[in-house]
Scaffold this motif. Structure first.
Motif: not given
Length: 352
Positions: A283-290
């Motif tokens: 979820a933290e990676y996804a929050a980067l907008g990837v």
């Protein structure tokens, strides 16, 4: 919404087992896949390295998933041959195939017997290869004399939907450079702030298309088992450039990694027996907008990982299907392309 896919690591599994794994992954809710493309593994313990391009045709036929591959044209592969391979899969499976291009590693490329160039020369060679491949995609007859040589090459079978050519990078500098030619960017898991700087560098330099991550992880029923899997399978993959670029042989990687411990492995692999922790990391990676996250469980038995993540992790995440893998060098009316310490610049360990 983020695409969650699986990574097929040819260095670690027999190709038949990998094929069964991606078929199962689709059934369990993963919506995309990507593949490595190496001639040799990084450790004798990994024990495999099948030919990715043969396997990709079978995997695309056996599933409805979009697939990508990370490839290094210029030495082991002539760019005209890679253009033909990409075009063939693009013609057979429209909108479902993309290729990420990198500058390569000596462990795969030394087999030709040609000298292994400096990194700046490899980048220049990669850019020539990209230009050759794009010209062939456009239907041109190509002759080129530079770091690669092409004599009157033409693609006779071309896809209606031109597959995306994605830039593979780990450093901020390489991400910025990829913006000049790529249809998207793929990188590997790293500290979030480093990833944010890479993404900003790519976008600020005019980078177009999706941004995707490949995440190395190790999960098991116990922390001890998750650590043991990661240490056994991935301790040869922790080295930063130039080590990871320039070592020639599998036994070289085994020797230099003999004293690598779990703390060093944890710098490049998300290790935990807690599925909630893995969900939080994703979820933290996804929050980067990837746009997409490709999960690579570094163990050799993928069934427990697929079962657990399909049942308990994916349902906690915003999952969507990958859009078609189209190049941004198409007609305007067509849709756009989809998609610790930072590890070394190659995919598998990290992008090349």
């Amino acid at each position: 919404m983020t695409v969650y896919g699986v990574h097929a690591s040819h260095e670690q599994l027999h190709p038949s087992d990998l094929l069964a794994a991606v078929v199962k992954a689709e059934r369990l809710g993963f919506t995309a896949a990507m593949s490595s493309d190496h001639f040799s593994p990084w450790s004798s313990r990994q024990g495999h390295s099948a030919f990715a391009w043969s396997w990709l045709g079978a995997a695309l036929q056996a599933t409805d998933l979009p697939f990508g591959v990370v490839n290094a044209p210029g030495q082991r592969y002539h760019p005209a041959i890679i253009a033909q391979a990409i075009s063939t899969l693009g013609a057979m499976f429209p909108g479902r195939f993309w290729a990420a291009l990198g500058s390569g590693e000596a462990s795969n490329e030394h087999i030709t017997g040609d000298p292994w160039p400096r990194k700046d020369v490899r980048n220049a060679r990669l850019l020539e290869c990209v230009e050759v491949i794009r010209a062939l995609f456009a239907g041109e007859e190509v002759s080129h004399h530079g770091l690669v040589t092409v004599d009157r090459a033409r693609l006779w079978t071309r896809p209606e939907v031109e597959p995306a050519l994605v830039g593979a990078a780990v450093s901020v500098e390489t991400a910025r450079w990829c913006a000049s030619w790529a249809d998207g960017l793929i990188t590997v898991g790293a500290p979030v702030e480093h990833l944010r700087r890479m993404i900003d560098a790519y976008r600020d330099a005019g980078g177009r298309g999706p941004i995707n991550l490949q995440i190395h992880l190790s999960w098991a029923d116990s922390e001890e088992e998750a650590e043991a899997i990661a240490l056994d399978q991935w301790r040869s993959n922790v080295f930063s450039p130039p080590v990871c670029w320039d070592l020639d042989m599998t036994d070289h990687f085994d020797v230099v990694s003999e004293r690598v411990g779990i703390d060093q492995v944890r710098e490049v692999v998300n290790v935990s027996a807690d599925l909630g922790q893995h969900t939080a990391w994703l979820a933290e990676y996804a929050a980067l907008g990837v746009d997409g996250i490709y999960l690579h469980h570094v163990g050799q038995d993928l069934d427990p990982f697929l079962d657990a993540f399909g049942a308990k992790v994916l349902p906690q995440l915003d999952v969507t299907r990958a859009p078609e893998a189209r190049s941004h060098h198409e007609k305007p009316e067509q849709p756009n392309a989809p998609g610790g310490r930072p590890p070394g610049e190659n995919l598998g360990r990290g992008p090349e």
